[in-house]
Design a protein around this motif. Structure first.
Motif, PDB file in Angstrom:
ATOM      1  N   ARG A 570       0.829  -1.212   0.000  1.00  0.00           N
ATOM      2  CA  ARG A 570       0.000   0.000   0.000  1.00  0.00           C
ATOM      3  C   ARG A 570       0.865   1.265   0.000  1.00  0.00           C
ATOM      4  O   ARG A 570       0.511   2.267  -0.635  1.00  0.00           O
ATOM      5  CB  ARG A 570      -0.937  -0.020   1.208  1.00  0.00           C
ATOM      6  N   PHE A 571       1.988   1.196   0.706  1.00  0.00           N
ATOM      7  CA  PHE A 571       2.862   2.374   0.709  1.00  0.00           C
ATOM      8  C   PHE A 571       3.400   2.644  -0.691  1.00  0.00           C
ATOM      9  O   PHE A 571       3.381   3.794  -1.175  1.00  0.00           O
ATOM     10  CB  PHE A 571       4.015   2.190   1.684  1.00  0.00           C
ATOM     11  N   LEU A 574       0.736   4.095  -2.950  1.00  0.00           N
ATOM     12  CA  LEU A 574       0.502   5.520  -2.675  1.00  0.00           C
ATOM     13  C   LEU A 574       1.653   6.381  -3.176  1.00  0.00           C
ATOM     14  O   LEU A 574       1.447   7.484  -3.707  1.00  0.00           O
ATOM     15  CB  LEU A 574       0.293   5.730  -1.171  1.00  0.00           C
ATOM     16  N   CYS A 581      -0.922  10.135   3.174  1.00  0.00           N
ATOM     17  CA  CYS A 581      -2.049   9.888   4.095  1.00  0.00           C
ATOM     18  C   CYS A 581      -1.520   9.353   5.415  1.00  0.00           C
ATOM     19  O   CYS A 581      -0.368   8.935   5.527  1.00  0.00           O
ATOM     20  CB  CYS A 581      -3.065   8.924   3.485  1.00  0.00           C
ATOM     21  N   ASP A 585      -5.437   5.874   7.649  1.00  0.00           N
ATOM     22  CA  ASP A 585      -6.096   5.897   6.334  1.00  0.00           C
ATOM     23  C   ASP A 585      -5.470   4.885   5.386  1.00  0.00           C
ATOM     24  O   ASP A 585      -6.152   4.286   4.552  1.00  0.00           O
ATOM     25  CB  ASP A 585      -6.005   7.298   5.734  1.00  0.00           C
ATOM     26  N   MET A 586      -4.164   4.701   5.521  1.00  0.00           N
ATOM     27  CA  MET A 586      -3.464   3.782   4.615  1.00  0.00           C
ATOM     28  C   MET A 586      -3.799   2.318   4.923  1.00  0.00           C
ATOM     29  O   MET A 586      -3.948   1.503   4.006  1.00  0.00           O
ATOM     30  CB  MET A 586      -1.955   4.004   4.724  1.00  0.00           C
ATOM     31  N   PHE A 594      -9.866   0.964  -0.001  1.00  0.00           N
ATOM     32  CA  PHE A 594      -8.568   1.533  -0.360  1.00  0.00           C
ATOM     33  C   PHE A 594      -8.487   1.781  -1.862  1.00  0.00           C
ATOM     34  O   PHE A 594      -8.022   2.842  -2.315  1.00  0.00           O
ATOM     35  CB  PHE A 594      -7.451   0.601   0.097  1.00  0.00           C
ATOM     36  N   TYR A 598      -7.999   5.500  -3.372  1.00  0.00           N
ATOM     37  CA  TYR A 598      -6.650   5.897  -3.805  1.00  0.00           C
ATOM     38  C   TYR A 598      -6.246   5.370  -5.183  1.00  0.00           C
ATOM     39  O   TYR A 598      -5.266   5.839  -5.757  1.00  0.00           O
ATOM     40  CB  TYR A 598      -5.615   5.426  -2.773  1.00  0.00           C
TER      41      TYR A 598
END
Length: 606
Positions: A570-571, A574, A581, A585-586, A594, A598
């Motif tokens: 996820r990082f 993003l 975020c 939120d992440m 998600f 995003y």
């Protein structure tokens, strides 16, 4: 003409009239000697072939009568004098005599000498008997010391032969460690044996029970657990085993002596003298081979034999195999049965087998899943020593706490130890948890989630965990919430787990107050491993994502997510979209949320 008074009271020529003070000595001399028998009170004894029993040399002239007014000049030699009977030369002569008796009965010279040295009480008995007879049939001392010792050795030899034990008594004293009275008693029991055959059995038993003991098999703890959780009527085999274990337990060192030959072999033979009647080749060795065949490791055979010695008396084909089938029908092959037997050797006893059937009937009536029953008995076969009445009582208490049928089946399968708790101990834990502010429903859920809590000591375990949390800064008001969210804290070790994790969090820059705040919001925090969870996720936070440490204070649940499967993917997703975020939120959104927020190209409103 009436007979004279003297003729009426004249004793037979083969009777020896002695004063009262000789009776005790004479009784000791003639102990175990069938040729002699005390008559009337303490003044007469039968004299039958005494010369054949006790060889007199030419310097000795037995007295047929001994007056109580005898002068001191005719008293026997002092045993404390330089040439008395208990000096080292006479002891050595006596040892040689005992060794010769053993050699005469087939024992090697080397082993005979070793046995004679290690049988001091038997040696003392023979020497006392010889001395007492010498006092009764007093003679002048020979001026030839060598001749005197030779004569003394011969008298000890004849005394030993007249005992009739063929050297079994000194063998039992030296090789088994029996006290003299027990050795004499068991030697009578083994009268048909020869010393070499008995020596062979003793050596074999010592080899399979006590050789190469490394302490890896916890015999002491197993014995204690088996004794503690036995609540059913037992058969004779288990009762004898209990008596044997209780003898060991009463000694200094307790059940830890069970695996020591010096500490327990004597009590094993005293409790089960029939072991020495068994054949090594046709009984003992086949039993050991059978245990190896069903999967018992070589070094663990001793554990089964010491925890349940009567197994050696069982017939493999007629007794053990039929009883084994009761379990193999449920648990599969012989290897599984071997594991059960190693954990609980008493499963072969008739009383435990009967209770096993009753427990199965009870669980089936309670609609407990078969898989849970199998898992419980396989994991904790000592459960089979618990009475059905005790199990009923515990299950009733658990239901009163609000434990559902599903949770109960899970507890039986995964933590059957809880069923063996004393009801009073369970109630004490429940009352303590309620005192912390937990309601009945929460306590019931804790039973299903972490039943180990209800088997712990309040003072040594539960209170220590609570004190740790309070000292950390968690308020008493928030304790119920922390415990409800993560009851496993109660089974974490303070010194080896919780404290090191707290110290690590302090080391990376968090304050004690911040840690308390984080634990209050996310209880499992102190349950995570430093090396596997805390360190790698902290390093990725500050080095990989370059986020401040304050973010994990606000969102400590960060440490619960998988680094490789969720945090990193996820990082990077993003970062590719230049999105910023918070950790919440992440990570706090599911995949659909998600993606919608995003990955659609429209960043969520700030």
């Amino acid at each position: 003409m009436p007979p004279s008074t003297s003729s009426l009271f004249q004793v037979p020529s083969n009777w020896l009239v002695l004063p009262a003070h000789h009776s005790t000595r004479l009784h000791r001399c003639f102990l175990l000697t069938p040729q002699f028998h005390l008559q009337h009170s303490d003044q007469l004894c039968t004299y039958r072939h005494l010369a054949d029993y006790f060889h007199h040399d030419s310097h000795r002239s037995p007295r047929r009568r001994h007056s109580s007014s005898s002068s001191s000049s005719s008293s026997p030699p002092s045993i404390t004098s330089d040439d008395g009977y208990e000096d080292e030369k006479h002891k050595q002569a006596a040892r040689e005599a005992v060794s010769e008796i053993l050699q005469e009965n087939g024992v090697s010279e080397e082993e005979s000498n070793e046995i004679a040295i290690k049988a001091p009480k038997y040696l003392e008995m023979l020497m006392d008997s010889v001395r007492d007879l010498d006092e009764l049939f007093q003679s002048t001392n020979s001026s030839n010391t060598s001749s005197s010792l030779s004569s003394y050795k011969k008298r000890v030899f004849e005394m030993g032969k007249q005992k009739g034990d063929k050297g079994l008594v000194p063998l039992l004293e030296s090789m088994v460690g029996l006290p003299l009275p027990s050795a004499i008693h068991i030697a009578r029991y083994l009268s048909a044996h020869t010393p070499p055959s008995l020596l062979h059995k003793v050596k074999y038993l010592k080899e399979i029970l006590f050789s190469n003991v490394d302490g890896k098999v916890p015999i002491a703890s197993s014995a204690q657990r088996m004794m503690l959780h036995l609540s059913v009527p037992v058969d004779e085999d288990v009762q004898q085993t209990l008596s044997f274990l209780e003898k060991i337990q009463a000694r200094r060192g307790g059940l830890h002596l069970l695996g020591s030959g010096d500490g327990s072999f004597r009590y094993l033979i005293e409790s089960f003298p029939r072991l020495l009647l068994l054949s090594v080749e046709s009984h003992m060795k086949p039993m050991v081979d059978f245990l190896r065949y069903i999967g018992v490791p070589k070094d663990c055979v001793r554990s089964i034999l010491l925890l349940y010695p009567p197994i050696l008396f069982y017939d493999i084909e007629k007794e053990i195999k039929p009883r084994r089938q009761v379990f193999t029908k449920v648990y599969g092959d012989d290897m599984e049965f071997g594991k059960l037997l190693l954990k609980y050797p008493w499963i072969l006893s008739t009383s435990i087998l009967k209770n096993y059937e009753e427990i199965l009937t009870f669980f089936y009536a309670e609609k407990v899943a078969v898989v849970s029953i199998r898992r419980a008995i396989k994991g904790l076969p000592v459960l089979l020593g618990c009475s059905v009445g005790k199990l009923k009582l515990m299950i009733q208490q658990l239901r009163e706490l609000g434990v559902t049928e599903k949770m109960l089946h899970q507890v039986i399968g995964t933590s059957p130890q809880l069923l063996m708790q004393k009801p009073r101990e369970l109630c004490q834990v429940v009352m303590y948890l309620k005192g912390l502010g937990l309601e009945d429903e929460s306590v019931g859920r804790m039973v299903g989630r972490c039943p180990e809590i209800f088997m712990t000591n309040i003072d040594k375990t539960l209170k220590k965990k609570v004190e740790f949390l309070l000292e950390l800064g968690v308020s008493r008001k928030h304790l119920p919430r922390v415990i409800r969210k993560y009851p496993e804290l109660f089974v974490c070790d303070v010194n080896n787990s919780m404290l090191p994790r707290m110290m690590y969090l302090l080391k990376i820059g968090l304050s004690k107050r911040e840690i308390a705040f984080m634990v209050g919001r996310f209880s499992p925090l102190l349950g995570y491993s430093i090396e596997e969870v805390l360190r790698p996720k902290y390093e990725f936070l500050v080095k990989g994502m370059q986020k401040p440490l304050e973010e994990v204070v606000e969102y400590p649940r960060y440490f619960s997510y998988s680094l490789e499967k969720k945090i990193k993917p996820r990082f990077w997703a993003l970062k590719d979209r230049n999105c910023e975020c918070s950790l919440k939120d992440m990570l706090g959104k599911n995949d659909e949320e998600f993606a919608a927020d995003y990955m659609s190209g429209n960043p969520p409103p700030s």
